[in-house]
Design a protein around this motif. Structure first.
Motif, PDB file in Angstrom:
ATOM      1  N   ALA A 433       0.830  -1.200   0.000  1.00 59.42           N
ATOM      2  CA  ALA A 433       0.000   0.000   0.000  1.00 59.42           C
ATOM      3  C   ALA A 433       0.867   1.254   0.000  1.00 59.42           C
ATOM      4  O   ALA A 433       0.539   2.254  -0.649  1.00 59.42           O
ATOM      5  CB  ALA A 433      -0.929   0.002   1.202  1.00 59.42           C
ATOM      6  N   GLY A 434       1.974   1.211   0.736  1.00 56.46           N
ATOM      7  CA  GLY A 434       2.891   2.335   0.744  1.00 56.46           C
ATOM      8  C   GLY A 434       3.512   2.588  -0.616  1.00 56.46           C
ATOM      9  O   GLY A 434       3.733   3.739  -1.005  1.00 56.46           O
ATOM     10  N   LEU A 435       3.779   1.505  -1.356  1.00 55.09           N
ATOM     11  CA  LEU A 435       4.301   1.673  -2.716  1.00 55.09           C
ATOM     12  C   LEU A 435       3.264   2.351  -3.604  1.00 55.09           C
ATOM     13  O   LEU A 435       3.578   3.266  -4.371  1.00 55.09           O
ATOM     14  CB  LEU A 435       4.687   0.311  -3.304  1.00 55.09           C
ATOM     15  CG  LEU A 435       5.791  -0.466  -2.582  1.00 55.09           C
ATOM     16  CD1 LEU A 435       6.035  -1.803  -3.274  1.00 55.09           C
ATOM     17  CD2 LEU A 435       7.080   0.346  -2.513  1.00 55.09           C
ATOM     18  N   GLY A 436       2.003   1.899  -3.501  1.00 51.89           N
ATOM     19  CA  GLY A 436       0.951   2.536  -4.285  1.00 51.89           C
ATOM     20  C   GLY A 436       0.737   3.982  -3.889  1.00 51.89           C
ATOM     21  O   GLY A 436       0.533   4.853  -4.747  1.00 51.89           O
ATOM     22  N   ALA A 437       0.778   4.252  -2.584  1.00 54.78           N
ATOM     23  CA  ALA A 437       0.616   5.630  -2.112  1.00 54.78           C
ATOM     24  C   ALA A 437       1.720   6.523  -2.656  1.00 54.78           C
ATOM     25  O   ALA A 437       1.466   7.655  -3.092  1.00 54.78           O
ATOM     26  CB  ALA A 437       0.608   5.653  -0.586  1.00 54.78           C
ATOM     27  N   LYS A 438       2.942   6.011  -2.660  1.00 58.90           N
ATOM     28  CA  LYS A 438       4.067   6.798  -3.181  1.00 58.90           C
ATOM     29  C   LYS A 438       3.881   7.090  -4.668  1.00 58.90           C
ATOM     30  O   LYS A 438       4.194   8.192  -5.134  1.00 58.90           O
ATOM     31  CB  LYS A 438       5.377   6.043  -2.938  1.00 58.90           C
ATOM     32  CG  LYS A 438       6.623   6.790  -3.402  1.00 58.90           C
ATOM     33  CD  LYS A 438       6.831   8.094  -2.658  1.00 58.90           C
ATOM     34  CE  LYS A 438       8.120   8.791  -3.102  1.00 58.90           C
ATOM     35  NZ  LYS A 438       8.289  10.104  -2.455  1.00 58.90           N
ATOM     36  N   CYS A 439       3.353   6.121  -5.417  1.00 54.15           N
ATOM     37  CA  CYS A 439       3.064   6.375  -6.831  1.00 54.15           C
ATOM     38  C   CYS A 439       2.079   7.526  -6.973  1.00 54.15           C
ATOM     39  O   CYS A 439       2.165   8.326  -7.912  1.00 54.15           O
ATOM     40  CB  CYS A 439       2.490   5.115  -7.486  1.00 54.15           C
ATOM     41  SG  CYS A 439       3.675   3.775  -7.712  1.00 54.15           S
ATOM     42  N   GLY A 440       1.140   7.611  -6.048  1.00 59.12           N
ATOM     43  CA  GLY A 440       0.113   8.633  -6.146  1.00 59.12           C
ATOM     44  C   GLY A 440       0.548  10.019  -5.722  1.00 59.12           C
ATOM     45  O   GLY A 440       0.091  11.015  -6.277  1.00 59.12           O
ATOM     46  N   VAL A 441       1.444  10.109  -4.730  1.00 53.16           N
ATOM     47  CA  VAL A 441       1.779  11.430  -4.167  1.00 53.16           C
ATOM     48  C   VAL A 441       3.112  11.969  -4.650  1.00 53.16           C
ATOM     49  O   VAL A 441       3.514  13.065  -4.267  1.00 53.16           O
ATOM     50  CB  VAL A 441       1.763  11.397  -2.624  1.00 53.16           C
ATOM     51  CG1 VAL A 441       0.396  10.987  -2.111  1.00 53.16           C
ATOM     52  CG2 VAL A 441       2.852  10.467  -2.069  1.00 53.16           C
ATOM     53  N   GLY A 442       3.817  11.215  -5.495  1.00 51.90           N
ATOM     54  CA  GLY A 442       5.029  11.737  -6.117  1.00 51.90           C
ATOM     55  C   GLY A 442       6.126  12.073  -5.144  1.00 51.90           C
ATOM     56  O   GLY A 442       6.587  11.229  -4.373  1.00 51.90           O
ATOM     57  N   GLY A 443       6.545  13.347  -5.112  1.00 55.34           N
ATOM     58  CA  GLY A 443       7.696  13.743  -4.303  1.00 55.34           C
ATOM     59  C   GLY A 443       7.443  13.827  -2.819  1.00 55.34           C
ATOM     60  O   GLY A 443       8.378  14.044  -2.039  1.00 55.34           O
ATOM     61  N   ARG A 444       6.227  13.648  -2.383  1.00 57.26           N
ATOM     62  CA  ARG A 444       5.927  13.704  -0.957  1.00 57.26           C
ATOM     63  C   ARG A 444       6.499  12.480  -0.241  1.00 57.26           C
ATOM     64  O   ARG A 444       6.396  11.361  -0.741  1.00 57.26           O
ATOM     65  CB  ARG A 444       4.416  13.755  -0.776  1.00 57.26           C
ATOM     66  CG  ARG A 444       3.965  14.004   0.630  1.00 57.26           C
ATOM     67  CD  ARG A 444       2.451  14.076   0.697  1.00 57.26           C
ATOM     68  NE  ARG A 444       1.993  14.191   2.070  1.00 57.26           N
ATOM     69  CZ  ARG A 444       0.733  14.072   2.440  1.00 57.26           C
ATOM     70  NH1 ARG A 444      -0.205  13.842   1.537  1.00 57.26           N
ATOM     71  NH2 ARG A 444       0.405  14.180   3.712  1.00 57.26           N
ATOM     72  N   PRO A 445       7.114  12.634   0.950  1.00 53.90           N
ATOM     73  CA  PRO A 445       7.676  11.466   1.644  1.00 53.90           C
ATOM     74  C   PRO A 445       6.583  10.488   2.080  1.00 53.90           C
ATOM     75  O   PRO A 445       5.533  10.898   2.577  1.00 53.90           O
ATOM     76  CB  PRO A 445       8.367  12.076   2.869  1.00 53.90           C
ATOM     77  CG  PRO A 445       8.483  13.536   2.584  1.00 53.90           C
ATOM     78  CD  PRO A 445       7.365  13.899   1.672  1.00 53.90           C
ATOM     79  N   VAL A 446       6.842   9.204   1.898  1.00 56.90           N
ATOM     80  CA  VAL A 446       5.954   8.139   2.363  1.00 56.90           C
ATOM     81  C   VAL A 446       6.754   7.240   3.295  1.00 56.90           C
ATOM     82  O   VAL A 446       7.780   6.675   2.899  1.00 56.90           O
ATOM     83  CB  VAL A 446       5.375   7.322   1.204  1.00 56.90           C
ATOM     84  CG1 VAL A 446       4.594   6.117   1.717  1.00 56.90           C
ATOM     85  CG2 VAL A 446       4.474   8.191   0.329  1.00 56.90           C
TER      86      VAL A 446
END
Length: 564
Positions: A433-446
């Motif tokens: 889920a964190g990988l998918g979230a990172k795809c969605g938010v781009g440069g924002r830290p996850v």
């Protein structure tokens, strides 16, 4: 973009254009499915298609993407992987997350003839979707895809499923005079904000104004609606303490004087104590489910409530209510704020002082663990370090099980720009889920928080992260076991001499996940002392590549149980 001209195009061209029109930026899939559509996507759009290793992980990535962005997350699998996809959809179903699943399906001419890998998958999706349908004719691509997006984001959001004819969805190569119509308003949550009935709001406020010990419980619906600022403003205006569900944790900062913590089973003791002392509980965007109420013990059934929910079926399901409002959370709380009698706040000075005392007692009780220098590291200290050092704009993703218990209890958000996503029930969800979230938010830290038990579920997706350079930072609470199971096995094994036999049911061989990450091509950092964690997190966040921070923790530390 609605249009009126139809030309002869393939289903793949239509689907690629529609996904682009709805703003989809990533598709998470296990081959092989809708291959021609991917070809058209590459020719015509900027949508990234990520080939990963497992169908459940594909769903979890789409789910993380959806929760992080508010846009539907899209996942796909061919017919033989469809049931694995359905199993994964239980998670976004529980979390009311707008995930759209595409699968291949049976050909009419070969049904019931024992074709290789063929099965009727449609019933499997029925319990975990809002809309579950087949696309058997290429002319239906436009209207069925529009319906999928509408169903995913309207009302209480949730997953949907479309099965395309052909084991790999080969119907997409067929052509027809079709138009890729798009309804942009259904490209994110929420497309509508149903307005509250003014009289219902006034009735609720009359009850609220008279309450001396009210508490707000902010649920996941507050997050979906984006109603957090309004909820905090109402709480401040009327001096009402705020508890949250785990899904609503980022409604209010942990440092806010009215914040009492996460309530329920995976909870903070102070929140349960406050909610049980309340003379009125205001549920906003909460289904009053078993986890938020510690199985309807916090508060006891019979406690007066006000319930605000976009889903009428959620109102009154578990608690009798004194007032109810069926509307969008943000619109409702904004109207309450406009009509509220702020002078009623005066009657709650003693109540607010009492809740601050309860919170201070909790802090004093756990401060030795939150600041402990013990080696192996205590998980409480790990959560405290995350509170202090995750960036002000970070998105934090927490697993379930002990990971969820630790984070709901011991971690606080410190900036209004931070966001928090938590697993709704499936251990192992957080890493993909964190990988998918990172795809969605781009440069924002996850920053992902999981345990070794959770990380093992989908560790193969480390290779996925490396291959697609998905730069999330995953913190693994590595104690060599699934320690949430310890208490259960201790109760089940009555023989006092059976410690080794019951222990082997929840412990693992110790592994160095940092070394595994390095071998696969990610950055791996191992932390064995509490004082080393801040530098490790700083290094990981600066790496701009997938990072695993393997934190060695004490297996004897168990997360505190809920109080009621």
């Amino acid at each position: 973009m609605l249009g009126h001209n139809r030309t002869k195009i393939s289903g793949a061209q239509c689907l690629a254009d529609m996904l682009a029109g709805y703003g989809v930026s990533h598709v998470f899939m296990v081959p092989a499915v809708l291959r021609r559509t991917f070809y058209e996507m590459e020719k015509r759009t900027n949508i990234k298609r990520l080939h990963i290793h497992g169908e459940k992980a594909a769903v979890y990535m789409a789910d993380g993407y959806a929760r992080a962005t508010g846009k539907p997350g899209v996942c796909m699998a061919q017919v033989i992987g469809a049931m694995n996809l359905a199993a994964g959809l239980r998670e976004p179903w529980f979390a009311h997350s707008p995930v759209i699943a595409f699968t291949g399906g049976r050909l009419p001419e070969t049904k019931f003839r024992k074709v290789y890998q063929e099965n009727d998958d449609m019933p499997t999706f029925e319990p975990v979707t809002k809309f579950n349908a087949t696309v058997d004719d290429v002319t239906r691509f436009p209207d069925m895809v529009r319906q999928a997006f509408r169903a995913a984001v309207t009302g209480m959001p949730g997953p949907v499923h479309l099965q395309f004819r052909g084991n790999e969805g080969q119907i997409d190569i067929e052509e027809a005079e079709i138009e890729p119509l798009v309804e942009p308003m259904f490209s994110r949550v929420p497309p509508f904000r149903p307005q509250p009935d003014r009289d219902a709001v006034i009735s609720a406020l009359e009850i609220l104004h008279k309450a001396e010990r009210p508490v707000i419980v902010a649920g996941g619906g507050v997050r979906h609606s984006g109603a957090g600022p309004e909820v905090v403003a109402l709480a401040e205006a009327l001096q009402i303490p705020v508890a949250t569900s785990h899904n609503g944790k980022d409604t209010i900062l942990g440092s806010h004087p009215l914040a009492v913590g996460v309530v329920g089973t995976y909870s903070r003791e102070s929140a349960n104590r406050v909610v049980n002392r309340a003379d009125l509980v205001v549920y906003i965007g909460s289904e009053t489910g078993g986890m938020t109420t510690h199985f309807w013990a916090v508060p006891p059934i019979g406690t007066p409530t006000i319930q605000i929910n976009i889903d009428p079926e959620a109102i009154g399901r578990n608690y009798p209510f004194q007032a109810a409002i069926n509307a969008d959370a943000k619109a409702t709380v904004a109207m309450m704020l406009a009509l509220a009698d702020r002078s009623s706040a005066e009657r709650r000075k003693a109540w607010v002082a009492e809740t601050r005392h309860i919170c201070a007692q909790w802090r004093a009780e756990y401060e030795p663990h939150l600041t402990s220098d013990a080696v192996p590291m205590r998980p409480e200290r790990l959560c405290a370090e995350l509170t202090r050092h995750v960036p002000d704009d970070a998105l934090i993703v927490a697993d379930t099980g002990h990971a969820g218990m630790w984070m709901s209890h011991m971690f606080d958000l410190t900036s209004p720009k931070q966001s928090y996503l938590r697993c709704a029930g499936h251990l192992g969800w957080a890493f993909p889920a964190g990988l998918g979230a990172k795809c969605g938010v781009g440069g924002r830290p996850v920053v992902v928080f999981t345990g070794d038990a959770g990380f093992w579920y989908h560790i193969g997706e480390l290779e996925t992260a490396v291959r697609w350079n998905i730069a999330s930072v995953t913190v693994v609470n590595n104690n060599g076991g699934g320690s949430q199971s310890k208490r259960g096995y201790d109760r089940a094994y009555l023989d006092p001499e059976g410690d080794d036999r019951r222990r082997e049911l929840w412990t693992y061989t110790q592994q160095n996940f940092a070394a595994i990450a390095q071998q696969i091509g990610a950055m791996g950092i191992r932390v064995e002392k509490p004082s080393d964690f801040p530098a490790a997190l700083t290094k990981g966040l600066a790496a701009n590549r997938p990072v695993v921070i393997d934190v060695v923790t004490d297996i004897e530390c168990l997360a505190p149980l809920a109080v009621s």
